[in-house]
Design a protein around this motif. Structure first.
Motif, PDB file in Angstrom:
ATOM      1  N   ASP A   1      99.997 -59.461 -65.125  1.00  3.11           N
ATOM      2  CA  ASP A   1      99.831 -59.086 -63.862  1.00  3.11           C
ATOM      3  C   ASP A   1      99.201 -60.385 -63.259  1.00  3.11           C
ATOM      4  O   ASP A   1      99.137 -61.457 -63.048  1.00  3.11           O
ATOM      5  N   LEU A   2      99.087 -60.223 -61.707  1.00  2.00           N
ATOM      6  CA  LEU A   2      98.598 -61.536 -61.203  1.00  2.00           C
ATOM      7  C   LEU A   2      97.618 -62.513 -61.023  1.00  2.00           C
ATOM      8  O   LEU A   2      97.523 -63.373 -60.995  1.00  2.00           O
ATOM      9  N   ILE A   3      97.015 -61.814 -62.315  1.00  2.00           N
ATOM     10  CA  ILE A   3      95.223 -62.767 -62.723  1.00  2.00           C
ATOM     11  C   ILE A   3      95.565 -63.337 -63.952  1.00  2.00           C
ATOM     12  O   ILE A   3      95.363 -64.010 -64.306  1.00  2.00           O
ATOM     13  N   THR A   4      97.014 -62.683 -64.701  1.00  2.00           N
ATOM     14  CA  THR A   4      97.936 -63.849 -65.988  1.00  2.00           C
ATOM     15  C   THR A   4      98.737 -64.836 -64.884  1.00  2.00           C
ATOM     16  O   THR A   4      98.016 -65.863 -65.385  1.00  2.00           O
ATOM     17  N   LEU A   5      98.625 -64.442 -64.077  1.00  2.00           N
ATOM     18  CA  LEU A   5      99.472 -65.703 -63.754  1.00  2.00           C
ATOM     19  C   LEU A   5      98.695 -66.384 -62.573  1.00  2.00           C
ATOM     20  O   LEU A   5      99.326 -68.251 -63.193  1.00  2.00           O
ATOM     21  N   ASN A   6      97.584 -66.177 -62.104  1.00  2.00           N
ATOM     22  CA  ASN A   6      97.050 -67.081 -61.570  1.00  2.00           C
ATOM     23  C   ASN A   6      95.826 -67.998 -62.515  1.00  2.00           C
ATOM     24  O   ASN A   6      95.363 -69.138 -62.004  1.00  2.00           O
TER      25      ASN A   6
ATOM     26  N   LEU B   1      91.208 -63.174 -73.316  1.00  3.19           N
ATOM     27  CA  LEU B   1      91.700 -64.323 -73.824  1.00  3.19           C
ATOM     28  C   LEU B   1      92.121 -65.103 -73.343  1.00  3.19           C
ATOM     29  O   LEU B   1      92.075 -66.749 -73.647  1.00  3.19           O
ATOM     30  N   LEU B   2      93.736 -65.173 -72.177  1.00  2.00           N
ATOM     31  CA  LEU B   2      93.963 -66.484 -72.013  1.00  2.00           C
ATOM     32  C   LEU B   2      92.875 -67.060 -70.919  1.00  2.00           C
ATOM     33  O   LEU B   2      93.049 -67.985 -71.198  1.00  2.00           O
ATOM     34  N   ASN B   3      92.196 -66.337 -70.164  1.00  6.00           N
ATOM     35  CA  ASN B   3      90.970 -67.156 -69.432  1.00  6.00           C
ATOM     36  C   ASN B   3      90.633 -68.195 -70.345  1.00  6.00           C
ATOM     37  O   ASN B   3      90.081 -70.005 -69.798  1.00  6.00           O
ATOM     38  N   GLY B   4      89.876 -67.688 -71.581  1.00  5.22           N
ATOM     39  CA  GLY B   4      89.215 -68.638 -72.595  1.00  5.22           C
ATOM     40  C   GLY B   4      89.784 -69.627 -72.977  1.00  5.22           C
ATOM     41  O   GLY B   4      88.971 -70.930 -73.104  1.00  5.22           O
TER      42      GLY B   4
ATOM     43  N   PHE C   1      82.530 -64.419 -75.973  1.00  2.06           N
ATOM     44  CA  PHE C   1      82.539 -65.460 -76.577  1.00  2.06           C
ATOM     45  C   PHE C   1      83.385 -66.636 -76.291  1.00  2.06           C
ATOM     46  O   PHE C   1      82.481 -67.480 -76.432  1.00  2.06           O
ATOM     47  N   CYS C   2      83.958 -66.213 -74.905  1.00  2.00           N
ATOM     48  CA  CYS C   2      85.313 -66.777 -74.729  1.00  2.00           C
ATOM     49  C   CYS C   2      84.485 -67.474 -73.850  1.00  2.00           C
ATOM     50  O   CYS C   2      84.177 -69.392 -73.313  1.00  2.00           O
ATOM     51  N   ARG C   3      83.199 -67.021 -72.512  1.00  3.72           N
ATOM     52  CA  ARG C   3      82.612 -68.107 -71.588  1.00  3.72           C
ATOM     53  C   ARG C   3      81.783 -68.669 -72.531  1.00  3.72           C
ATOM     54  O   ARG C   3      80.366 -69.446 -72.362  1.00  3.72           O
ATOM     55  N   CYS C   4      80.860 -68.365 -74.035  1.00  3.15           N
ATOM     56  CA  CYS C   4      80.490 -69.247 -74.321  1.00  3.15           C
ATOM     57  C   CYS C   4      80.816 -70.189 -75.145  1.00  3.15           C
ATOM     58  O   CYS C   4      80.466 -70.990 -76.344  1.00  3.15           O
TER      59      CYS C   4
END
Length: 209
Positions: free
Chosen positions: A173-178, A145-148, A114-117
């Motif tokens: 985590d680091l992905i969250t920060l990045n 969700l953050l990335n979306g 859903f986020c990618r769409c």
């Protein structure tokens, strides 16, 4: 005369090579079709086409005993890697209509698609379903969700979501920060990005490794 003979020999050779490669291709295709759904899933589903994905899904639905939700998740993950997000969502819906309930991993895949769409409303609805079913979302689910949100330019909402994430005892985590830093920088929020990094370093958001 000799030149004509050489041309004829070359043409004959090319025809033989083409015939052999065609036979090999048909043989390989036939062998793949004869594989069980489990063997196809183990193959990795690299670059799977829509028709092949649908056919595999249908064969799984018709299999007895029923495949596990883990098997379906492998299929959905493989399709998602080819960026056929709408297809994943359609098949996830069909799976549930056939009496196979989504688990946390399935719903995480749904949220990602859903986020990618760019359908964030549906993504948050899927997150709500996670809570409704009694599952506990993990950091990976929150990061999706953050990335979306960041893809939509809603970075400050993403920062607020991280605050909620921390309050609910989920460790960024680091992905969250990045994800957040990249989103802020894309929105010309360099100072906010630096402030966020400082907060992380000061353990306001204790990072997991």
């Amino acid at each position: 005369m000799m030149l004509r003979t050489q041309r004829w020999n070359l043409l004959t050779t090319l025809r033989l090579v083409h015939l052999r490669s065609t036979e090999t291709g048909f043989s390989g295709l036939s062998s793949y079709r004869n594989l069980s759904y489990k063997e196809k899933l183990r193959s990795g589903l690299f670059s799977i086409k829509k028709d092949d994905a649908v056919a595999l899904f249908q064969s799984m639905i018709l299999s007895r005993p029923f495949p596990t939700v883990i098997d379906f998740n492998r299929l959905f993950s493989g399709i998602a890697r080819t960026k056929q997000y709408d297809l994943v969502l359609a098949l996830c819906n069909q799976m549930e209509l056939n009496g196979i309930s989504h688990d946390l991993y399935t719903l995480s895949i749904v949220i990602n698609c859903f986020c990618r769409c760019r359908k964030l409303g549906f993504a948050f609805s899927a997150m709500g379903k996670i809570f409704k079913l009694g599952y506990e979302p993990n950091t990976v689910t929150f990061n999706t969700l953050l990335n979306g949100l960041c893809l939509e330019g809603r970075v400050f909402e993403a920062v607020e979501l991280v605050d909620c994430m921390v309050l609910s005892q989920h460790v960024p985590d680091l992905i969250t920060l990045n994800t957040l830093v990249n989103g802020l920088c894309l929105q010309d929020g360099l100072s906010e990005a630096m402030s966020l990094i400082d907060r992380m370093v000061d353990s306001v958001y204790p990072l997991s490794p």
